[in-house]
Write an enzyme that holds these catalytic residues in place. Structure first.
Site, PDB file in Angstrom:
ATOM      1  CE1 TYR A  67      -3.418   2.616   0.102  1.00 26.59           C
ATOM      2  CE2 TYR A  67      -4.126   1.737   2.211  1.00 26.59           C
ATOM      3  CZ  TYR A  67      -4.325   2.588   1.160  1.00 26.59           C
ATOM      4  OH  TYR A  67      -5.414   3.420   1.142  1.00 26.59           O
ATOM      5  CE  LYS A  86      -6.329   0.434  -1.348  1.00 27.65           C
ATOM      6  NZ  LYS A  86      -7.043   0.071  -0.095  1.00 27.65           N
TER       7      LYS A  86
END
Length: 310
Positions: free
Chosen positions: A140, A165
């Site tokens: 992330y 992400k």
């Protein structure tokens, strides 16, 4: 846990459930199961449990393990369950192993706690996390964890890392990352991880990033799925309608309060009839008038979609 490779199963709208708390502040696993089950029944392609929307930061390791296990139980193998893992490397590995014990299919690696690391440190952190379990890892990128294209290439070569992400919103950087990984003949999955990702869905799709997380799916799955289908089909009329009458006003409302990316979503789930409780400190509840504004936004969007036949 399911046996099929995770990367091949993350194709559709990704559901990030809130974590349910009882009136006494404890985790309410029965309500969490109901929330997850309803999301899967509504058409979620995957469940990302105990991540940002699920208040990962506020859960003890024991609560985390129990919540992930509850999500796995509710999903019943119909869709994969991905769990958050974060803080420093040692704690992230502990959470990863708890997630594996609970039956998760993968991990969303949250940014390391507090420190701003260099690229070598970030790469070591994610490499050690990926090696700690058999679970596939999605990194992330946001806040203090920002990757260079070279680091993204190194991650693409790391066993167990399957995706990035993006919660940063720098489309130029993401295009460079996608290009650098592709130029090396490597593969990664890419996700739009911005709060209210639908607002930027068309822009991310333009650089090849079609997967995204939808907080709206928690409280208005019909709206979220209508947008998702329209975006995938190139139905600009419906996409633009929803952006103009729902997603843009929602983002403007969300930005009126600290922590609203979580607390406003949770309040909307409650207003929908599922008593998931309030957020835990240090987050606080949204102003009542802001909750009412969100309810009206949802009602208006549904009415206009019905009128348009979408």
């Amino acid at each position: 846990m399911t046996t099929a490779p995770l990367a091949g199963r993350l194709d559709g709208l990704l559901f990030f459930p809130v974590t349910a708390f009882a009136p006494d502040g404890s985790v309410d696993l029965d309500v969490l199961r109901a929330h997850v089950r309803a999301g899967v029944d509504a058409g979620a392609a995957a469940v990302f449990a105990c991540c940002g929307t699920g208040e990962f930061h506020a859960l003890t390791p024991e609560e985390f393990r129990d919540c992930v296990a509850a999500a796995v139980e509710a999903a019943e193998g119909r869709v994969p369950v991905v769990a958050g893992a974060g803080y420093g490397t040692a704690l992230a590995i502990r959470y990863a192993r708890l997630a594996e014990e609970a039956g998760a299919d993968g991990l969303l690696a949250m940014p390391p706690y507090l420190v701003v690391a260099d690229q070598a440190g970030l790469l070591r952190h994610y490499t050690e996390l990926a090696a700690a379990t058999s679970l596939d890892v999605i990194v992330y990128q946001r806040d203090n964890a920002v990757l260079t294209p070279a680091t993204a290439v190194a991650l693409a070569r790391t066993d167990g890392v399957i995706g990035i992400k993006d919660g940063l919103g720098d489309l130029g950087l993401m295009q460079r990352i996608v290009s650098a990984v592709r130029a090396e003949g490597l593969d990664l999955l890419y996700f739009n991880g911005l709060p209210t990702a639908e607002l930027t869905g068309a822009a991310y799709r333009g650089i090849g990033v079609s997967l995204y997380s939808s907080a709206v799916f928690c409280f208005a799955p019909d709206i979220a799925l209508t947008y998702h289908r329209a975006l995938a089909a190139g139905d600009d009329t419906t996409v633009n309608l929803l952006v103009d009458v729902f997603y843009r006003p929602l983002v403007e409302l969300r930005d009126r309060g600290r922590g609203y990316a979580v607390s406003l979503v949770k309040a909307a789930v409650r207003r929908g009839g599922l008593e998931v409780g309030e957020v835990r400190p240090p987050l606080s509840e949204p102003a009542p008038e802001h909750i009412e504004e969100l309810v009206l936004l949802v009602e208006r969007a549904r009415a206009l979609l019905k009128e348009a036949g979408a």
